[in-house]
Write a protein that holds these residues in place. Sequence first.
Motif, short mmCIF file in Angstrom:
data_model
loop_
_atom_site.label_atom_id
_atom_site.label_comp_id
_atom_site.label_asym_id
_atom_site.label_seq_id
_atom_site.Cartn_x
_atom_site.Cartn_y
_atom_site.Cartn_z
N ASN A 71 64.64 -19.39 -25.04
CA ASN A 71 63.71 -19.17 -23.94
C ASN A 71 64.01 -20.08 -22.75
O ASN A 71 63.79 -19.68 -21.60
N LEU A 72 64.51 -21.27 -23.02
CA LEU A 72 64.93 -22.14 -21.92
C LEU A 72 66.11 -21.52 -21.17
O LEU A 72 66.14 -21.53 -19.93
N LEU A 73 67.07 -20.96 -21.90
CA LEU A 73 68.18 -20.25 -21.29
C LEU A 73 67.67 -19.06 -20.49
O LEU A 73 68.08 -18.83 -19.34
N PHE A 74 66.79 -18.30 -21.10
CA PHE A 74 66.17 -17.12 -20.48
C PHE A 74 65.56 -17.50 -19.13
O PHE A 74 65.80 -16.87 -18.09
N LYS A 75 64.74 -18.56 -19.14
CA LYS A 75 64.05 -19.01 -17.94
C LYS A 75 65.03 -19.46 -16.86
O LYS A 75 64.87 -19.15 -15.67
N THR A 105 65.45 -17.93 -13.13
CA THR A 105 65.28 -18.82 -11.98
C THR A 105 66.49 -18.76 -11.06
O THR A 105 66.36 -18.77 -9.83
N GLU A 106 67.68 -18.67 -11.66
CA GLU A 106 68.92 -18.68 -10.88
C GLU A 106 69.40 -17.28 -10.50
O GLU A 106 70.45 -17.14 -9.87
N GLY A 107 68.67 -16.25 -10.91
CA GLY A 107 69.06 -14.88 -10.60
C GLY A 107 70.35 -14.47 -11.27
O GLY A 107 71.16 -13.73 -10.70
N LYS A 166 65.10 -10.37 -15.79
CA LYS A 166 63.85 -10.84 -15.20
C LYS A 166 62.66 -10.11 -15.80
O LYS A 166 61.64 -10.73 -16.17
N LEU A 167 62.76 -8.80 -15.92
CA LEU A 167 61.68 -7.99 -16.48
C LEU A 167 61.42 -8.35 -17.95
O LEU A 167 60.27 -8.49 -18.39
#
Length: 200
Positions: free
Chosen positions: A19-23, A27-29, A44-45
């Motif tokens: 989830n940290l990677l996901f976030k 954040t960085e697009g 993102k979705l």
Amino acid sequence: MEELIKQSVTRAMSYAEYNLLFKQLVTEGRTTGEPSSEKINYTKLNFSRSKRLDKTIKLSEGQRQCFQEINEKQTWLVITEPWCGDAAQSLPFFNKIAENSEKIELKIVLRDENPELIDAFLTKGSRSIPKLIILDKNYHLIDYWGPRSKAATQVVDAYIQEHGAIDDQLKTDLQVWYNKDKGNAILQEMMFCEMRSETI
């Protein structure tokens, strides 16, 4: 196979790390694997959908009891990618199950970084994800699941039979189906996997 699985588990992430990677990707697009605007948008979705499920999933008493009664340690190794829509609908349920059982450790690897592993668990010859691999304490295979529940697969197969391909309308229809099902199909199949594991 056993050595491949052991190495994959060693390299795997926890759900929190995933989830940290996901976030960070959102954040960085960015996204994982071969980047495209479509995959970035889905990442993102999917992050939004996953976080909503993390907050709202509640297991019934019977479901909690089923997973709490597991006798031996298991590793649930999931092959996935953040841009995968089906994974966004199943991973939060796998995590909720693991949170309710001291015997289940959930680990996650990215498909495109582990081609040998996904090639050992193909679906009709394709690298479809997510793929859940259930292992015993010695990393022997108990069962595997994916890329979606049998009920969701029927939705997809029926659409392809009628329309000939996977398209944006199918993805919309499948999301509507997931919203109505509320993870019940996934949870029922996970409970069935555990009942099978008792006899192996």
